[in-house]
Design a protein around this motif. Structure first.
Motif: not given
Length: 222
Positions: A71-73, A99-107, A136-138, A144-145
């Motif tokens: 998800s993005s915020s 940007i937040r992943l379902a497992n809680g990791a975010w950037r 900002a999204l990009k 992440f890689g």
């Protein structure tokens, strides 16, 4: 104008990825993006610059994490500049996105968007805001890689992207030249066909005149 969000929201409950999925995600993120996903535009001084569009990044994120795996915020967005010069509006906006992943990791990262010499203030602000959010999204995603755009910062990958870009341009030029040749050949054929048609019409006219003359002679003899 400024907006900020301090809530620590995420996509539902934070659940770790299972081992197989985590391996697939790690492998996908470590691979360089395909040259087909890389676009080229003119930068300062007319130099070609390779970049990834926002749409491609979103599609890649859905492929890698799953449509419900991230998800993005917008954490902060503010207007750096808004001015009217000679009847035209210029706007600069900065956006901070997470940007937040379902497992809680975010950037998280910041992006900017600019709109210059627009006819109205609304148009300038709208264009700059959309550009800032996409940027900002990009920028957050590529942390992440390589599989989400960081490969455009890799010198070796850039060589491949530039080579592919030159190859595509060469192919487009060849297609353009082929199109010109095809058009010229078509024109020659059309000219030849018109010439044949004109000759046929002339023959029909001559034959019609001959028939009229014969009819006249026959009537005179009668």
């Amino acid at each position: 104008a400024q907006y900020s969000c301090d809530d620590d929201e995420g996509p539902g409950a934070m659940l770790p990825f299972d081992s197989d999925r985590a391996i697939r995600i790690a492998e996908a993120l470590s691979e360089n993006m395909s040259s087909h996903d890389i676009a080229t535009r003119k930068g300062k001084g007319g130099v070609d610059v390779q970049y990834v569009s926002g749409q491609v990044v979103i599609d890649r994120a859905n492929d890698i994490f799953g449509f419900d795996g991230w998800s993005s915020s917008i954490r902060n967005i503010y207007q750096d500049q808004l001015e009217l010069v000679q009847g035209k509006w210029t706007c600069l906006i900065t956006c901070v996105m997470r940007i937040r992943l379902a497992n809680g990791a975010w950037r998280e990262d910041a992006g900017t968007g600019t709109a210059e010499r627009q006819p109205s203030k609304v148009t300038a602000v709208d264009m700059a805001k959309k550009s800032a959010v996409t940027d900002a999204l990009k920028r957050a995603m590529r942390q992440f890689g390589s599989g989400l755009g960081n490969s455009t910062r890799n010198p070796e990958a850039l060589k491949d992207y530039k080579a592919a870009s030159r190859s595509n341009k060469g192919g487009e030029e060849e297609e353009g030249q082929l199109g010109v040749v095809t058009a010229r050949l078509g024109l020659v054929r059309l000219t030849h066909a018109l010439s044949q048609w004109h000759h046929s019409i002339s023959s029909i006219s001559i034959s019609s005149s001959s028939v009229s003359s014969l009819r006249s002679l026959r009537q005179n003899h009668l």
